[in-house]
Design an enzyme around this catalytic site. Structure first.
Site, PDB file in Angstrom:
ATOM      1  CE  LYS A  48      16.636  62.850  20.346  1.00  0.00           C
ATOM      2  NZ  LYS A  48      16.437  64.845  21.310  1.00  0.00           N
ATOM      3  CE1 TYR A 266      41.011  61.206  -2.780  1.00  0.00           C
ATOM      4  CE2 TYR A 266      40.021  59.780  -0.955  1.00  0.00           C
ATOM      5  CZ  TYR A 266      40.325  60.257  -2.671  1.00  0.00           C
ATOM      6  OH  TYR A 266      39.756  59.650  -3.074  1.00  0.00           O
TER       7      TYR A 266
HETATM    8  C1  LIG Z   1      16.847  64.130  22.593  1.00  0.00           C
HETATM    9  C2  LIG Z   1      15.742  65.232  24.023  1.00  0.00           C
HETATM   10  C3  LIG Z   1      15.942  64.168  24.911  1.00  0.00           C
HETATM   11  C4  LIG Z   1      16.852  62.996  25.406  1.00  0.00           C
HETATM   12  O1  LIG Z   1      18.035  63.949  25.740  1.00  0.00           O
HETATM   13  P1  LIG Z   1      19.626  62.866  26.221  1.00  0.00           P
HETATM   14  O2  LIG Z   1      21.082  64.426  25.926  1.00  0.00           O
HETATM   15  O3  LIG Z   1      20.066  62.061  24.834  1.00  0.00           O
HETATM   16  O4  LIG Z   1      19.301  62.259  27.423  1.00  0.00           O
HETATM   17  C5  LIG Z   1      14.607  64.627  26.001  1.00  0.00           C
HETATM   18  N1  LIG Z   1      14.434  65.506  25.376  1.00  0.00           N
HETATM   19  C6  LIG Z   1      14.020  66.021  24.919  1.00  0.00           C
HETATM   20  C7  LIG Z   1      13.466  67.398  24.636  1.00  0.00           C
HETATM   21  C8  LIG Z   1      15.523  66.471  23.408  1.00  0.00           C
HETATM   22  O5  LIG Z   1      14.415  67.120  22.308  1.00  0.00           O
END
Ligand SMILES: *Cc1c(COP(=O)(O)O)cnc(C)c1O
Length: 378
Positions: A48, A266
């Site tokens: 993702k 800044y």
């Molecule tokens: C993002 C996610 C993962 C992966 O998690 P990591 O901690 O990055 O390994 C797995 N399952 C779900 C439902 C997620 O949202």
């Protein structure tokens, strides 16, 4: 894909602020390590958010070539992008079936994670008309974020669900990065009960950290994300078993030797004195180098640590190179400075910013010259 690699060592042209290098061999080694922890059962990959900022298509191509057959994305659109690159693997969409989206799932051969009763009913209705198609049933076992309440299962047609092909029953751990947290065992127990209702389905519970907290958490399908990209799945143990995947180098724009007492950047939050050498780099918070790193971070020039001084601004940051210069390191416009490398990893940068490696990775900007090294899988 490696355009830019022909540049003279240690410099880059002025077209971009720097170079983001993604090591696909390290990514593949990380996936194999995680898959081996599954002891014969398959391991999916969570890609993702554009492969955690690293680039979903090159990542998924390489992992598919390694043998990964199941991918998870968050949105339908991410799934469509992935499907266009890879016709073969199963692709599950975590954020689920929104109203009216069933035809998109079917058109692109994507599978929804069904996160509530309405989604289960809608998918079963859709399948009654169009033919049964894969889905995942996401049950919330204690995170209270997304997924069905286990009690909801009493109100739906389990036989209809059980008849779906390639069904996955999944849940997500809230505290897997803290192995001793009591919620882990409570979630595992609840998941164990729930999967009994779906004996033919694949059960999937463990994210990256979940693959390291005990045999009982692995079930039939691993679902790691961050560890693929080099994030430490065992933060409480310190040692990171994963290989670093990302290197980020920013270009020096200007170096100056301070003549008079002055302030930097800044808000005038840092001071400089005669003899101090300040280098300005072509990267800032718009590139994902988080503003919280102001006056706290460390960058590396030829292996020499240099502190970030003053505020990180949108396109620029300033570092103190006095000591590195005294040690004889040449720092001139065009020199590349490591913001993230194997010695100062995504997790180290996250610690500088009081955040987690996930946020550093997914913030990596699109303005850098991106180069992929290692086998592409094509
Ligand atoms: C993002 C996610 C993962 C992966 O998690 P990591 O901690 O990055 O390994 C797995 N399952 C779900 C439902 C997620 O949202």
């Amino acid at each position: 894909m490696t355009k830019g690699a022909d540049r003279p060592n240690g410099t880059c042209g002025g077209e971009t602020g720097g170079i983001l290098t993604i090591d696909l061999d390290a990514l593949a080694a990380n996936w194999r390590l995680l898959r081996n922890r599954m002891e014969g059962n398959p391991c999916a990959a969570v890609v993702k958010a554009n492969g955690y900022g690293v680039g979903v298509v090159p990542v998924a191509r390489r992992l598919a070539a390694e043998g990964c057959e199941t991918f998870f994305v968050a949105h339908i659109e991410e799934g469509v992008t992935l499907r266009q690159a890879l016709p073969g693997p199963e692709i599950f969409v975590l954020n689920g079936l929104s109203p009216g989206s069933a035809p998109s799932y079917r058109a692109h051969q994507l599978a929804p994670c069904l996160n509530d009763i309405g989604q289960v009913r809608a998918w079963l209705d859709h399948c009654a008309d169009a033919g049964p198609t894969a889905a995942a049933l996401h049950v919330d076992t204690g995170m209270t974020r997304l997924g069905l309440d286990p009690h909801d299962l009493e109100t739906i047609d389990l036989d209809g669900l059980r008849a779906l092909p390639d069904l996955i029953v999944m849940s997500h751990l809230a505290c897997a990065d803290e192995p001793d947290h009591p919620l882990n065992e409570r979630q595992r127990g609840a998941f164990e009960d729930l999967r009994m209702a779906f004996p033919a389905a694949r059960a999937s519970l463990a994210n990256s950290s979940g693959l390291f907290i005990g045999d009982g958490y692995r079930f039939d399908l691993g679902r790691p994300g961050v560890a693929l990209y080099g994030g430490n799945p065992t933060p409480t143990r310190g040692h990171n078993p994963m290989r670093p995947v990302v290197r980020l180098q920013a270009r020096v724009l200007q170096v100056r030797e301070i003549q008079d007492n002055c302030s930097i950047g800044y808000g005038a939050t840092a001071d400089a004195f005669p003899g101090t050498r300040i280098a300005t780099l072509a990267a800032g918070y718009a590139d994902g180098y988080l503003r919280a790193i102001s006056n706290r971070g460390t960058v590396y020039v030829d292996g020499h640590a240099c502190p970030v001084v003053g505020r990180v601004s949108m396109d620029l940051l300033t570092i103190d190179v006095t000591k590195a210069a005294a040690d004889g390191i040449a720092i001139t416009p065009g020199t590349l400075v490591d913001l993230i490398n194997k010695d100062h990893t995504v997790d180290d940068v996250a610690a500088d910013a009081d955040t987690i490696g996930y946020e550093v990775l997914t913030s990596l900007g699109n303005r850098f010259h991106r180069q992929y090294v290692g086998g592409s899988g094509e």
